[in-house]
Design a protein around this motif. Structure first.
Motif, short mmCIF file in Angstrom:
data_model
loop_
_atom_site.label_atom_id
_atom_site.label_comp_id
_atom_site.label_asym_id
_atom_site.label_seq_id
_atom_site.Cartn_x
_atom_site.Cartn_y
_atom_site.Cartn_z
N UNK A 65 -0.22 -10.72 24.25
CA UNK A 65 0.45 -9.65 23.68
C UNK A 65 0.84 -8.52 24.56
N UNK A 66 1.63 -7.96 24.32
CA UNK A 66 2.51 -6.76 25.08
C UNK A 66 2.27 -5.86 24.34
N UNK A 75 1.79 4.17 22.33
CA UNK A 75 2.22 2.92 21.75
C UNK A 75 3.28 3.85 20.96
N UNK A 76 4.21 2.27 21.19
CA UNK A 76 5.07 2.17 19.51
C UNK A 76 5.47 1.03 19.07
N UNK A 77 5.41 0.00 19.97
CA UNK A 77 5.49 -1.53 19.61
C UNK A 77 4.28 -2.42 19.99
N UNK A 90 7.55 -14.83 18.19
CA UNK A 90 7.45 -13.50 18.29
C UNK A 90 7.95 -12.61 17.44
N UNK A 91 6.65 -11.23 17.29
CA UNK A 91 6.33 -10.74 16.64
C UNK A 91 5.79 -9.07 16.29
N UNK A 92 6.73 -8.32 16.50
CA UNK A 92 7.11 -6.81 17.17
C UNK A 92 6.28 -6.19 15.76
N UNK A 190 15.11 -2.81 24.20
CA UNK A 190 13.66 -3.00 25.20
C UNK A 190 13.21 -3.86 25.52
N UNK A 191 12.35 -3.97 23.46
CA UNK A 191 11.75 -4.92 23.42
C UNK A 191 11.82 -6.03 23.17
#
Length: 207
Positions: A65-66, A75-77, A90-92, A190-191
């Protein structure tokens, strides 16, 4: 032959937010601390060394988890690996949420066995039941030469290339550049890079 840049991208290709879309090419410098066990394993800057984003990791949780945070620490995502998924999914999610209603996009491998990276990206607004991807990532993570394309087209939205020096190797840092094309959401790009790193770490762990 160079791939066609994403000049046909919509005027507002904002995925995380319109403030992350600029009308010119943007070069991001991403420094990954190879031996870091603390928060802040990634630092993302512009070419003038202004910090744009950092990434905080949760190393000792059950699954990876990042959290992508902006320069002010907001925190953006939240990027999470979906446990027990067949295709390294993976999920954002927006902010620090992991609620399905806050899902922004999903990334998964296009197939189980891969010699080179090929990932499909599906936005939460995708209605094709994951038959048609919104973006795809191809290339070699090991060589830091991955390219992000729009859908199944040859329109490039971002591409990365390695930049290393003796100093960076000695300091235990891995630095590479990502060129983001005009009107493409650079927080989103970036994500994707952070998720690429997470999937690569899994491969190394299994090898």
């Amino acid at each position: 032959m160079m791939s066609q840049p994403a000049s046909q991208m919509p005027q507002s290709a904002a995925i995380i937010g319109p403030q992350y879309c600029v009308p010119q090419v943007l070069d991001l410098a991403i420094v990954r601390k190879v031996m870091s066990l603390t928060d802040g394993s990634f630092v993302v800057t512009d070419v003038n060394d202004n910090i744009l984003f950092k990434v905080k990791g949760r190393l000792f949780s059950i699954h990876d988890r990042r959290v992508l945070i902006d320069a002010a620490g907001n925190p953006l995502l939240t990027l999470t690996e979906k446990v027990m998924s067949a295709h390294d999914r993976w999920q954002a999610f927006r902010g620090e949420s992991t609620d399905p209603k806050d899902l922004i996009f999903t990334v998964k491998r296009s197939s189980m066995i891969q010699l080179k990276t090929k990932l499909h990206v599906f936005l939460s607004t995708n209605t094709t039941n994951e038959h048609v991807c919104d973006f795809r990532i191809e290339g070699s993570w090991f060589e830091r030469s991955c390219v992000v394309y729009a859908g199944e087209s040859n329109n490039v939205v971002a591409q990365m290339h390695k930049k290393h020096s003796v100093q960076s190797v000695l300091l235990g840092k891995d630095k590479f550049m990502v060129m983001v094309y005009p009107n493409v959401d650079y927080a989103f790009v970036t994500a994707l890079i952070v998720i690429l790193d997470g999937i690569n770490e899994e491969d190394q762990g299994e090898g």
